[in-house]
Design an enzyme around this catalytic site. Structure first.
Site, PDB file in Angstrom:
ATOM      1  CG  HIS A  82     -30.762  -8.305  44.829  1.00  0.00           C
ATOM      2  ND1 HIS A  82     -29.405  -8.115  44.695  1.00  0.00           N
ATOM      3  CD2 HIS A  82     -31.100  -7.716  46.008  1.00  0.00           C
ATOM      4  CE1 HIS A  82     -28.947  -7.433  45.728  1.00  0.00           C
ATOM      5  NE2 HIS A  82     -29.944  -7.190  46.555  1.00  0.00           N
ATOM      6  CG  ASP A  84     -28.050  -7.232  41.228  1.00  0.00           C
ATOM      7  OD1 ASP A  84     -29.027  -7.670  41.855  1.00  0.00           O
ATOM      8  OD2 ASP A  84     -27.802  -6.013  41.121  1.00  0.00           O
ATOM      9  CG  ASP A 139     -26.902  -6.461  49.341  1.00  0.00           C
ATOM     10  OD1 ASP A 139     -27.918  -6.970  48.856  1.00  0.00           O
ATOM     11  OD2 ASP A 139     -26.694  -5.234  49.361  1.00  0.00           O
ATOM     12  CD  GLU A 173     -31.736  -4.187  45.441  1.00  0.00           C
ATOM     13  OE1 GLU A 173     -32.341  -3.525  46.296  1.00  0.00           O
ATOM     14  OE2 GLU A 173     -30.488  -4.276  45.437  1.00  0.00           O
ATOM     15  CD  GLU A 174     -26.997  -4.179  45.558  1.00  0.00           C
ATOM     16  OE1 GLU A 174     -27.116  -2.962  45.765  1.00  0.00           O
ATOM     17  OE2 GLU A 174     -26.998  -5.033  46.469  1.00  0.00           O
ATOM     18  CG  ASP A 196     -31.906  -7.162  49.558  1.00  0.00           C
ATOM     19  OD1 ASP A 196     -30.739  -7.511  49.816  1.00  0.00           O
ATOM     20  OD2 ASP A 196     -32.191  -6.312  48.691  1.00  0.00           O
ATOM     21  CG  HIS A 373     -23.340  -2.303  48.818  1.00  0.00           C
ATOM     22  ND1 HIS A 373     -24.032  -1.332  48.150  1.00  0.00           N
ATOM     23  CD2 HIS A 373     -24.193  -3.363  48.890  1.00  0.00           C
ATOM     24  CE1 HIS A 373     -25.242  -1.779  47.841  1.00  0.00           C
ATOM     25  NE2 HIS A 373     -25.367  -3.013  48.300  1.00  0.00           N
TER      26      HIS A 373
END
Ligand SMILES: [Zn+2]
Length: 409
Positions: A82, A84, A139, A173-174, A196, A373
């Site tokens: 992903h 994002d 990520d 995705e997030e 991922d 994150h």
């Protein structure tokens, strides 16, 4: 070694991608949730074309597709990541720091071998961190860079036999909406792998089963000066409900295989107040048990409470167990790059959780990223090389007659 050969390309791509702000946003009514995600998607389209892939496309929903043709008769395998990054920490103006020949020192005020368990095992590696003010976006830009390095390598080496590959880079995705508009027929793969995950060697075949319940308390608005015996304050009802949630079934109190209930946000005014509550469990029965508890506690506070319910995703484990060759292939690819792989569970979900449920078996493969994150996110360039090499070995393996046969029982 293949990993050494792929490492510089994976690293250069990664450093390029993380500088592009692609943060997604909760509660947006557009798709993708933020238009800036497409800045990276458009760059990937250019780079895929330059690398010589076919059918390169950015579709109307923001998904990037590309094809790397392969051996006829082999299963079509999809590699996904992903574009994002998470809304949890600042995502603009990422300024990656490259620390060569890592010597074990503290890299950021809260990042050292004492605070991030795998860092001490990366002596001599090239470590990429943030400048301490933003997330890094490993990520999932590590996964994007690794897949790009892998398919560019295979496109440049037509003598290497491999299965047909469908590359797909998703958005959002997030914020839990990564595959909302993904057309599986158009993707056209028999099974897939998200890149991922985190620790190299870990293949994730299990995610949470996840539910969001929006619990809305209804009030009776009256001018507060004239409110005696009339006003019902929904903000107070919401507060009483949140206070009644069990303290020990919370993310900050649980780990391993223990699920939780998590009030994610509250919005309210004098008319109504809504608490968004996440429930998480590896077992469906456990999840339903948590939902019953949430409803019971809410109704104890106010019998007129109403709900909006969203089954976010389901644990992929039971679906994957029906097609064991898919996970076995990832384990074998990891062995071929010199790792001793193990299976792991994620206390979270991936695009693969939804895809697997939709009928496309999609376990999750490591990227080498750590401390996702957060401003302490870091990754080793050597681990990125290993993950990229894993992607190459994975699609090579599915062109081998004995593996291709396992995909077609
Ligand atoms: Zn991710």
């Amino acid at each position: 070694m293949l990993a050494d050969e792929l490492q510089p390309d994976a690293l250069q791509r990664f450093l390029r991608y993380v500088r592009i702000d692609t943060q997604s946003r909760l509660g947006s009514d557009t798709y993708p949730s933020t238009a800036k995600q497409l800045d990276l998607s458009r760059l990937l389209v250019e780079e895929l074309r330059e690398a010589g892939l076919a059918d390169v496309e950015l579709d109307e929903h923001g998904y990037v597709f590309a094809t790397l043709p392969g051996v006829e008769g082999a299963p079509v395998v999809s590699l996904l990541a992903h574009v994002d990054t998470a809304p949890d920490a600042p995502g603009a103006n990422v300024n990656p720091q490259v620390h060569e020949d890592y010597d074990g020192r503290e890299l950021l005020p809260a990042l050292s071998p004492a605070t991030s368990s795998l860092l001490g095992g990366r002596l001599g590696h090239t470590i990429v961190t943030t400048d301490g003010t933003t997330l890094l976006g490993a990520d999932n830009k590590a996964g994007v860079a690794e897949i790009m390095a892998a398919v560019a390598y295979l496109a440049a080496h037509p003598e290497i036999e491999h299965a047909p590959v469908r590359v797909c880079f998703t958005v959002d995705e997030e914020v839990g909406r990564g595959v909302e508009h993904l057309d599986l027929a158009k993707l056209g793969a028999e099974f897939a792998y998200t890149f991922d995950g985190e620790r190299v060697g870990e293949i994730e075949n299990e995610t949470w089963s996840a539910l969001e319940l929006k619990v809305t308390f209804h009030g009776v608005p009256v001018h507060p000066g004239l409110a005696k015996d009339k006003l019902v304050n929904p903000v107070k009802l919401a507060a009483a409900f949140v206070a009644s949630l069990p303290a020990d079934i919370a993310p900050e109190m649980t780990e391993g295989r223990v699920g939780f209930i998590h009030p994610q946000y509250v919005v309210g005014d004098p008319t109504s107040a809504t608490v968004s509550v996440y429930a998480r469990d590896f077992e469906w029965d456990g999840l339903m048990e948590k939902e019953r508890l949430i409803r019971e506690l809410a109704e104890r506070v106010s019998p007129t409470v109403t709900y909006e319910r969203w089954e976010q995703y389901r644990n992929m484990r039971d679906y994957l167990a029906e097609v064991p060759h898919v996970v076995d292939g990832a384990m074998e690819a990891a062995r071929r790059v010199g790792l001793e792989p193990s299976l792991a569970s994620i206390r979270g979900g991936t695009d693969g959780s939804r895809l697997t449920e939709m009928g496309l078996p999609t376990p999750n493969v490591y990227t080498g990223g750590n401390e996702f994150h957060s401003v302490n996110e870091w990754i080793s360039a050597q681990d990125m090389g290993i993950a990229a090499a894993t992607a190459v070995e994975l699609v090579k393996l599915w062109a081998e007659p004995e593996w291709a046969a396992r995909a077609r029982p």
